[in-house]
Design an enzyme around this catalytic site. Structure first.
Site, PDB file in Angstrom:
ATOM      1  N   ASP A 202       0.837  -1.196   0.000  1.00 45.92           N
ATOM      2  CA  ASP A 202       0.000   0.000   0.000  1.00 45.92           C
ATOM      3  C   ASP A 202       0.877   1.254   0.000  1.00 45.92           C
ATOM      4  OD1 ASP A 202      -2.729   1.132   0.357  1.00 45.92           O
ATOM      5  OD2 ASP A 202      -1.897   1.870   2.247  1.00 45.92           O
ATOM      6  N   GLU A 232       1.589  -0.482  -5.054  1.00 42.41           N
ATOM      7  CA  GLU A 232       0.464   0.361  -5.471  1.00 42.41           C
ATOM      8  C   GLU A 232       1.021   1.710  -5.949  1.00 42.41           C
ATOM      9  OE1 GLU A 232      -3.492   2.668  -3.772  1.00 42.41           O
ATOM     10  OE2 GLU A 232      -1.824   2.149  -2.451  1.00 42.41           O
ATOM     11  N   ASP A 315     -10.430   0.931  -4.855  1.00 43.05           N
ATOM     12  CA  ASP A 315     -10.182   2.376  -4.847  1.00 43.05           C
ATOM     13  C   ASP A 315     -10.797   3.095  -6.041  1.00 43.05           C
ATOM     14  OD1 ASP A 315      -8.726   2.657  -2.459  1.00 43.05           O
ATOM     15  OD2 ASP A 315      -6.895   1.921  -3.412  1.00 43.05           O
TER      16      ASP A 315
END
Length: 475
Positions: A202, A232, A315
């Site tokens: 992340d 990410e 997301d």
């Protein structure tokens, strides 16, 4: 070749997939949010890792080869990006025993599992932060965070410490502190030795210390040389993909390209613009191909094959919503995802037509009632996954443009010729092949079964229906 190069990944948001099995301890006692109710920012629906394991036969039939799980560690949030304990699987998900079970069953099915690593920040409930909150400047954990002043203001709009995007619920770790660094590397190694097959990381770009990520790679690959590390990163990621940090990134530039090409003028660009996808412009075939060629030329071949190619995620808004409910466009986008170099990744529920805008709408409970499934989407994903299994060169061969005019694109993947009609009109497959198929040999479309004999250097194939594609190969 690494197992993750070209593997079909399926992303699961654990709280929203399936309820099953015993809870971990301490066991939740209160009622969960109704499964069918619209998801909320704070509500829990009670999905578990036991539930994921129970649904592995469904995923196996879909053709899934690897799972990417959103965070599973103890947390005070339904999405679990607010980590409270990195060594404890959330009791609501079933605890460590449930993850052990899921890994064993997945591996028995020949399926890999990667976990979501949130190492830039913790939740306020994390031990070191609680210690700091209780003891202030006297706490020996004060160097675990970027504190701007005491007393610590943790429940106001403007916290007195650095936090992820200023959110007081997510205090940012001071990764340069040796104790923090070692703790995070121990976490990374622990779960790989526990049996996880890799990490999705992340916001790694917010830990602006490449040496940390190099050390992270050494620890993880030391525990399992085959582990997959995917970051990410929402933009081009040359810096991260030199072989010393990540194997791949989440390929959002590819997502934008496919959505722009297949969605065209119909795409809900306003909806897309409100998330990290940003502004998506409509693309004709030539511009789309140029985008692809640029992406594929940026990185080494093994990186291109390893990229986590996705259309949507937790997301972004859901695919069907971005396509304003057009199942035929959604179907084409999904099919195309499986025919490009990289690892096709499907967010749970896209294959049955879940809809949803921004968080929390895009994180609804998975629909298990088959009568509500959009069969045309499900059948497309199953079929394309099977095609890749039966024709391994569709995983590994490079992309080569053959024809690109208006909304019509043809490209090669090794001996295969893919023809895409991204328009609402039928398309006669008659265009120059530039040597893409052997002269005089009969070709078959692996999807429709149609046959044709290229003549005079042209395909001379049948009409391709709107928003569909063909995959030709010599008979």
């Amino acid at each position: 070749m690494a197992w993750y190069e070209g593997a079909f990944f399926y992303q699961i948001f654990p709280d929203r997939f399936f309820r099953a099995g015993p809870p971990g301890k301490p066991a939740p006692a209160g009622p969960f949010e109704p499964w069918e109710a619209p998801p909320t920012l704070r509500g829990f629906k009670g999905g578990t890792l036991w539930g994921v394991a129970e649904k592995l036969p469904y995923l196996k039939e879909l053709g899934v080869e690897a799972l990417y799980l959103n965070p599973v560690f103890a947390s005070t949030a339904n999405h679990r990006y607010h980590t409270v304990d990195y060594f404890q699987v959330d009791p609501v998900l079933g605890g460590n025993a449930a993850l052990r079970h899921l890994l064993e069953v997945a591996h028995a099915h020949g399926m890999r599992v990667i976990l979501d690593g949130v190492f830039n920040h913790t939740g306020r409930g994390f031990f070191a932060f609680q210690h700091l909150l209780e003891n202030g400047e006297e706490s020996p954990y004060r160097d675990w965070y970027h504190v701007k002043g005491f007393p610590l203001k943790a429940y106001t709009a403007h916290p007195s410490y650095e936090a992820w995007w200023g959110n007081p619920e997510l205090p940012k770790l001071r990764v340069e502190t040796p104790a923090v660094r070692e703790y995070l590397l121990e976490v990374a190694e622990h779960w790989i030795r526990f049996g996880a097959d890799g990490w999705r990381l992340d916001v790694p770009n917010e830990i602006q210390d490449p040496e940390f990520w190099r050390a992270f790679r050494r620890r993880v690959k030391g525990a399992n040389p085959e582990a997959y590390l995917v970051g990410e990163i929402w933009e081009e990621a040359d810096f991260w993909l030199q072989g010393d940090m990540f194997d791949a990134t989440m390929n959002y530039p590819l997502s934008r390209a496919i959505l722009g090409f297949v969605g065209g003028e119909a795409l809900d660009r306003e909806l897309a613009a409100w998330c990290g996808l940003g502004r998506i412009e409509p693309l004709q075939a030539l511009a789309f191909s140029h985008r692809l060629e640029g992406l594929f030329a940026r990185y080494r071949e093994e990186v291109v094959r390893a990229q986590m190619n996705l259309l949507t995620s937790h997301d972004t808004p859901r695919l069907l919503s971005l396509m304003r409910g057009s199942a035929e466009r959604a179907r084409l986008a999904l099919a195309l995802l499986f025919l490009l170099p990289g690892s096709p990744t499907v967010y749970y529920g896209e294959e049955v037509g879940l809809a949803g805008g921004h968080d929390p709408e895009n994180r609804g409970g998975m629909v298990w009632e088959e009568g509500r499934w959009r069969r045309e989407l499900l059948d497309t994903v199953r079929r394309m996954a099977r095609l890749r299994r039966e024709h391994p060169l569709l995983r590994t061969a490079p992309y080569g443009r053959v024809y690109a005019v208006d909304g019509h694109l043809a490209f090669t993947r090794g001996p295969y010729l893919v023809v895409v009609n991204a328009t609402p009109e039928p398309f006669l497959q008659d265009f120059p092949l530039h040597g893409a198929l052997p002269r005089g040999a009969q070709a078959v479309d692996l999807l429709s079964g149609a046959l044709c004999t290229p003549t005079g250097g042209r395909l001379c194939g049948p009409v391709l229906p709107p928003f569909s594609l063909a995959v030709w190969v010599e008979v």
